[in-house]
Write a protein that holds these residues in place. Sequence first.
Motif, mmCIF file in Angstrom:
data_model
loop_
_atom_site.group_PDB
_atom_site.id
_atom_site.type_symbol
_atom_site.label_atom_id
_atom_site.label_comp_id
_atom_site.label_asym_id
_atom_site.label_seq_id
_atom_site.Cartn_x
_atom_site.Cartn_y
_atom_site.Cartn_z
ATOM 1 N N ASP A 114 2.696 -5.055 4.604
ATOM 2 C CA ASP A 114 2.206 -4.437 3.369
ATOM 3 C C ASP A 114 2.062 -2.915 3.470
ATOM 4 O O ASP A 114 1.670 -2.260 2.509
ATOM 5 N N HIS A 115 2.391 -2.361 4.626
ATOM 6 C CA HIS A 115 2.312 -0.901 4.802
ATOM 7 C C HIS A 115 3.667 -0.259 5.131
ATOM 8 O O HIS A 115 3.790 0.959 5.123
ATOM 9 N N HIS B 11 -0.096 1.490 10.197
ATOM 10 C CA HIS B 11 0.172 0.430 11.178
ATOM 11 C C HIS B 11 1.359 -0.392 10.701
ATOM 12 O O HIS B 11 1.903 -0.143 9.617
ATOM 13 N N HIS C 289 -10.770 -6.895 8.622
ATOM 14 C CA HIS C 289 -10.969 -6.010 7.465
ATOM 15 C C HIS C 289 -12.458 -5.772 7.202
ATOM 16 O O HIS C 289 -13.306 -6.549 7.634
ATOM 17 N N HIS D 289 -7.526 -1.394 -0.561
ATOM 18 C CA HIS D 289 -7.107 -2.636 0.092
ATOM 19 C C HIS D 289 -7.981 -3.824 -0.308
ATOM 20 O O HIS D 289 -8.381 -4.642 0.515
ATOM 21 N N ASN E 266 0.836 -1.194 0.000
ATOM 22 C CA ASN E 266 0.000 0.000 0.000
ATOM 23 C C ASN E 266 0.867 1.239 0.000
ATOM 24 O O ASN E 266 1.836 1.321 0.761
ATOM 25 N N ASP F 18 -7.559 -0.962 6.293
ATOM 26 C CA ASP F 18 -7.358 -1.957 7.345
ATOM 27 C C ASP F 18 -8.126 -1.610 8.619
ATOM 28 O O ASP F 18 -7.568 -1.086 9.573
HETATM 29 ZN ZN LIG Z 1 -2.877 -4.147 4.964
#
Ligand SMILES: [Zn+2]
Length: 267
Positions: free
Chosen positions: A62-63, A58, A195, A220, A15, A147
């Motif tokens: 993936d972030h 967070h 999610h 997402h 992301n 998220d």
């Molecule tokens: Zn994520």
Amino acid sequence: MKIRFISLASGSSGNCYYLGTENYGILIDAGIGIRTIKKGLKDINVSLDSVHAVFVTHDHADHIKCVGCLGEKYNIPVYSTHKVHEGINRSYCVTEKLSTCAHYIEKGETLCLKDFKISAFEVPHDGTDNIGYCIEIDGKTFSFLTDLGHITPTAASYICKANYLILEANYDEEMLKMGSYPGYLKKRISGPNGHLSNMETAEFLAENFCENIKYIWLCHLSKDNNHPELAFKTVEWKLRDKGIIVGKDVQVIALKRSIPSDLYEFE
Ligand SMILES: [Zn+2]
Ligand SMILES: [Zn+2]
């Protein structure tokens, strides 16, 4: 003032969003490689030099994959809460640990950087700490909520404040149920700290539609349990039930996972 927004990647493989004015920009999350970030920005004529901060939601991989590099190698301040920063520095996927580039914003706090007024707020998810960001530039309000397992009153208030909303639509409930994920994972995803499904997002938006919302980007999306078309349709149908016409009353875009979105410019 011209404001530009682009999603460079959105989903569980990475992301990264860019929001900027003519000469000043920020990233929200940096969960993709540095080359992909540079190329995505270059394609819209933005150099990494004009990126002055990264705001992290967070500490899931993936972030944050690229925050060490952006922070320690390119000296770009990386903002998040103390807890998220601890999580980042414990994470296996961040090889360059953050020290001098670590900057702090706590939930409930508002920070002013150039023309940007940035507020952090709590969202329910299973990272070490989980933040949504509300960013005001030149009277326009962008809210980022990626998220989150459900929409709390706090999250709802920031959704309703937005003129431009980036909100998760992670999975189609039927696809997740019938799909091949193990039971514990299905439970985690659909649980209150996992999610948002297409339907949860669609129903919330339809029930709480605020006239001030101009654009909604669904973010997402799951690779295995969703399709952009399906996420879009679910939201479109629910809004139509309430007499809200997508394309006329509001724009809705389902963000692609691994290719940049269009570039959106607002004056
Ligand atoms: Zn994520
Ligand atoms: Zn996450």
